[in-house]
Write an enzyme that holds these catalytic residues in place. Structure first.
Site, mmCIF file in Angstrom:
data_model
loop_
_atom_site.group_PDB
_atom_site.id
_atom_site.type_symbol
_atom_site.label_atom_id
_atom_site.label_comp_id
_atom_site.label_asym_id
_atom_site.label_seq_id
_atom_site.Cartn_x
_atom_site.Cartn_y
_atom_site.Cartn_z
ATOM 1 C CB THR A 1 40.485 33.721 29.715
ATOM 2 O OG1 THR A 1 41.635 33.012 30.147
ATOM 3 C CG2 THR A 1 39.723 32.893 28.721
ATOM 4 C CD GLU B 1 37.258 30.314 28.416
ATOM 5 O OE1 GLU B 1 36.466 31.277 28.576
ATOM 6 O OE2 GLU B 1 38.123 30.011 29.234
ATOM 7 C CD1 TRP C 1 28.096 21.340 48.087
ATOM 8 C CD2 TRP C 1 29.921 22.606 47.952
ATOM 9 N NE1 TRP C 1 29.088 20.580 47.514
ATOM 10 C CE2 TRP C 1 30.221 21.341 47.423
ATOM 11 C CE3 TRP C 1 30.933 23.569 47.978
ATOM 12 C CZ2 TRP C 1 31.479 21.004 46.918
ATOM 13 C CZ3 TRP C 1 32.186 23.243 47.479
ATOM 14 C CH2 TRP C 1 32.454 21.974 46.954
HETATM 15 P P1 AMP Z 1 35.120 36.047 30.911
HETATM 16 O O1 AMP Z 1 35.649 34.985 30.045
HETATM 17 O O2 AMP Z 1 36.176 36.986 31.434
HETATM 18 O O3 AMP Z 1 33.999 36.772 30.276
HETATM 19 O O4 AMP Z 1 34.546 35.377 32.209
HETATM 20 C C1 AMP Z 1 33.529 34.408 32.116
HETATM 21 C C2 AMP Z 1 33.013 34.104 33.485
HETATM 22 O O5 AMP Z 1 32.372 35.262 34.052
HETATM 23 C C3 AMP Z 1 31.975 33.031 33.510
HETATM 24 O O6 AMP Z 1 32.539 31.744 33.487
HETATM 25 C C4 AMP Z 1 31.259 33.336 34.822
HETATM 26 O O7 AMP Z 1 31.989 32.845 35.922
HETATM 27 C C5 AMP Z 1 31.300 34.847 34.872
HETATM 28 N N1 AMP Z 1 30.049 35.389 34.349
HETATM 29 C C6 AMP Z 1 29.796 35.862 33.122
HETATM 30 N N2 AMP Z 1 28.531 36.298 33.021
HETATM 31 C C7 AMP Z 1 27.953 36.089 34.226
HETATM 32 C C8 AMP Z 1 26.653 36.321 34.760
HETATM 33 N N3 AMP Z 1 25.678 36.890 34.074
HETATM 34 N N4 AMP Z 1 26.431 35.941 36.042
HETATM 35 C C9 AMP Z 1 27.402 35.370 36.781
HETATM 36 N N5 AMP Z 1 28.654 35.146 36.331
HETATM 37 C C10 AMP Z 1 28.926 35.494 35.065
#
Ligand code: AMP
Length: 541
Positions: free
Chosen positions: A184, A329, A444
Site C-alpha cells: 500500500t 486491500e 467532528w
Molecule cells: P489505496 O489502497 O492506495 O488505493 O487507497 C485506498 C484509500 O483511498 C481508501 O481507503 C480511501 O481512503 C481512498 N479512496 C479510494 N477511493 C475513494 C473514493 N472514491 N472516494 C474517497 N476516498 C477514496
C-alpha cells in the site's frame, strides 16, 4: 450434504487461455517511450507469456518466488501479470514513485528474486540498488541499442524470452496460491503488503465485470491510466482478458494532452484513473478540445471525485463518470456509484450528488459501518462510523505481519480506516479517513467535505484541509488551495463565506492559504502527512 459439482481451480491461466481461445485477434496497444504505438493481440500476449514463463523457470524461479516489476503500463509488464502467476510465482509490482529508501525496504521485505525494470527508469532504479544488501537479478524492458548499462548480470527482456518456448505447458496451480503482491502506498504509516491469491483475483475479476460494477464487455477499449503498480491496475487487465476487451496502455505518457490524444486516436471506451488525472484532462480539453465521444465510462477512484468535476464532465463534455471506491486491500474494488432506477426521477443536480457518493458495495463485498462504541450503525444516511468489509477478495492479513486489531476485528472483518455512512438504499458516503477527521470543541468536522466544497468553486482547482492544534478548541481546520489559471482570482474571505453558507460556522477554516501546488503521494492523492509537516515547519506563515 455436499454439492456434487467440480472442484475447478480458479487460477489465472484459465483467464489467459479464455482470452486466447475466444478473443485471439483483439488488440493490446502500448504507447512506447518514443510515442510510437506498439500493437499486438491477446494471441501474441499468450504465446509471449509462455516464452516468458519458461524463461523464468530457466532463471530458477520457483513457485512462491517473488518476481518484481518496476515499470510503466506496457505490454511487457502485462506479460508478467500472466507469466509469473501462471507458473506459481508472485508478480510483485513496485511503485516507481516511492523514495529509494522505501523501495529498498519493500524489495528487501518481499525478497524479490528478480526484478523487471523499464530501461527508461534505470536512473531511478540505480538509486534503489545502492540501498540493497543483495541485488536481485535484473531484466530490462525497452533496451535500446547503445544504452549504457552498468548493472552486473542485467539482461534484456527480448533476449531473455527469445530463449523461452511458446509450447510451454502451464503447471497445475493451486487456487489458493499467491499470485500478486502490492504494497500500500502508505498515505498513513509504513508500507504493508497485500498478497492476492489466484482465487481472490479470479473472483475479483468476475466481480469487476458484474453489470452493476464496471461491467466490461467485448466491444470495450479500456485504458488503465491507473498504474500497473497500483493494486494490479485495479484488476482491469484480468477483467479485459475475461471480457475479451481491447487494452490501451499509455506507457510513460500520462500528461493530460497525451492522454487526450490517446483517447481520441485509439477510440477508448473506458478509461480509469484517480481524480487528479481527470482534473488535468478536463482542463486540457477545455483549452484544446479533442473528440472524446468514444468514452462510455470514465472510471474514477482512489480518492473522492469532486461533484463539480462529475457535473462538468457529464454536462460540458458528455462523458459519463463512474465513481468507485476501493483499496489495495480489496484487490481493489469495493463500491461503484451508478445511478439506479429510483434515481431516474431526480433532477440533474441531485443525480450528481448521488454520483459524488462512493456507491453501493458490489456483490461479493459485505460492508458495515461501526461507530465509536463498536456498535453497527444503521443505514440511515447520517450515522457515521468506520467502514468495515469482508469478502473473498478482501485481505485476511498483511504479508509477513501478524494480524493486528488495528486492521482486523475479532469477528472477521477488515477495518478500512475510512469513515462514512450508508444511505437507506445502500450508498456509501466516505466522509474521511480515521486520521483525517477534525475534532473541534468536541465536534467532528469532515476535511473531505470542506475540500470538495472548496474545489467546487470555479476559481479553485485543488484544496486540502488538515487538522491543526488549537489551544481553545483542541483542533481547528486549516486549508490550502490552488487557484485556477482560467478564472478570476478569489479571496480567502470569499471562500470562507461560501463555506459558512453551507456548513456550521465552526467548520470554516480560520485560514485558507493559496499555494502553487499541493503535495501528493506517489499515486496522486493529497499527502496530508507532508502538508502537516510543512505546517509545523511554518511553511504557510
Ligand atoms: P489505496 O489502497 O492506495 O488505493 O487507497 C485506498 C484509500 O483511498 C481508501 O481507503 C480511501 O481512503 C481512498 N479512496 C479510494 N477511493 C475513494 C473514493 N472514491 N472516494 C474517497 N476516498 C477514496
Amino acid at each position: 450434504m455436499q454439492g456434487l459439482m467440480m472442484d475447478y481451480p480458479l487460477t489465472m491461466e484459465r483467464i489467459l487461455e479464455h482470452a486466447n481461445r475466444l478473443y485471439p485477434r483483439k488488440r493490446i496497444s502500448t504507447v512506447l517511450p518514443d510515442e510510437t504505438v506498439h500493437r499486438y493481440t491477446w494471441a501474441d500476449l499468450h504465446s509471449r507469456s509462455k516464452r516468458l514463463a519458461s524463461a523464468l523457470e530457466g532463471l530458477g524461479i520457483e513457485p512462491g518466488d517473488r518476481v518484481g516489476t518496476f515499470a510503466w503500463n506496457n505490454y511487457q509488464h502485462l506479460e508478467l501479470y500472466f507469466a509469473a502467476p501462471c507458473i506459481g510465482a508472485v508478480c510483485h509490482t513496485l511503485n516507481i514513485r516511492l523514495s529509494p529508501d522505501q523501495l529498498a525496504y519493500i524489495i528487501s521485505h518481499a525478497e524479490d528474486r528478480v526484478i523487471f525494470v523499464d530501461a527508461t527508469l534505470l536512473p531511478r532504479f540505480e538509486a534503489v540498488i545502492a540501498g540493497l544488501s543483495r541485488c536481485p537479478r535484473i531484466v530490462l524492458f525497452n533496451v535500446k541499442p547503445g544504452i549504457r548499462i552498468d548493472l552486473p548480470d542485467a539482461i534484456g527482456y527480448e533476449a531473455l524470452i527469445a530463449g523461452g518456448s511458446d509450447s510451454f505447458e502451464w503447471p497445475a496451480n493451486d487456487e489458493n496460491a499467491a499470485m500478486g503482491l502490492c504494497y500500500t502506498s502508505g498515505t498513513t504509516g509504513e508500507p504493508r503488503g497485500a498478497l492476492y491469491s489466484h482465487r481472490s483475483m479470479f473472483l475479483h475479476t468476475l466481480g469487476v465485470n458484474q453489470s452493476n460494477a464496471l461491467g466490461l464487455v467485448e466491444s470495450d477499449v479500456v485504458m488503465p491510466v491507473v498504474p500497473q503498480f497500483h493494486a494490479m491496475a485495479w484488476g482491469l487487465p484480468y477483467a479485459c482478458a475475461a471480457a475479451g476487451a481491447e487494452l490501451v496502455l499509455p506507457g510513460p505518457h500520462l500528461n493530460p494532452a497525451a492522454l487526450a490524444r490517446t483517447i481520441a486516436d485509439e477510440g477508448v471506451t473506458v478509461a480509469a484513473g484517480v481524480p487528479t488525472i481527470w482534473t488535468g484532462l478536463y482542463e486540457a480539453l477545455k483549452v484544446n478540445p479533442r473528440d472524446v465521444s468514444s468514452v462510455r465510462a470514465l472510471i474514477v477512484g482512489g480518492a473522492a471525485m469532486p461533484r463539480g468535476l462529475i457535473e462538468a464532465y457529464e454536462t460540458e463534455l458528455d462523458v459519463p463518470v463512474v465513481h468507485a471506491w476501493g483499496m489495495t486491500e480489496l484487490s481493489p474494488l469495493g463500491t461503484v456509484s451508478r445511478l439506479q432506477r429510483h434515481h431516474r426521477a431526480l433532477p440533474d443536480a441531485d443525480r450528481w450528488d448521488v454520483k459524488a457518493r462512493q456507491g453501493y458495495p458490489i456483490c461479493g463485498v459485505d460492508m458495515r459501518i461501526v461507530d465509536d462504541s463498536g456498535n453497527e450503525a444503521p443505514w440511515d444516511g447520517s450515522s457515521m462510523g468506520e467502514v468495515q468489509v469482508r469478502g473473498p477478495w478482501v485481505i485476511g492479513r498483511y504479508y509477513r505481519q501478524d494480524p493486528s486489531p488495528d486492521h482486523f476485528t475479532a469477528d472477521g472483518w477488515f477495518r478500512t480506516g475510512d469513515v462514512g455512512s450508508m444511505s437507506p438504499d445502500g450508498f456509501l458516503t466516505i466522509t474521511d479517513r480515521t486520521r483525517d477527521l477534525i475534532k473541534s470543541g468536541g465536534e467532528w468536522i469532515s476535511s473531505v467535505a470542506l475540500e470538495n466544497a472548496l474545489m467546487d468553486h470555479p476559481a479553485v482547482t485543488e484544496a486540502a484541509v488538515i487538522a491543526v492544534p488549537d489551544a481553545k478548541w483542541t483542533e481547528r481546520p486549516f486549508a490550502i488551495a490552488v487557484r485556477s489559471p482560467n478564472a478570476d482570482p478569489v479571496a480567502a474571505e470569499a471562500l470562507q463565506a461560501l463555506l459558512a453558507s453551507a456548513y456550521p460556522k465552526y467548520w470554516v477554516p480560520d485560514r485558507i492559504v493559496f499555494v502553487e501546488q499541493i503535495p501528493k503521494t506517489s499515486v496522486g492523492k493529497l499527502d496530508k502527512k507532508v502538508i502537516r509537516r510543512q505546517y509545523t515547519e511554518g511553511k504557510f506563515g
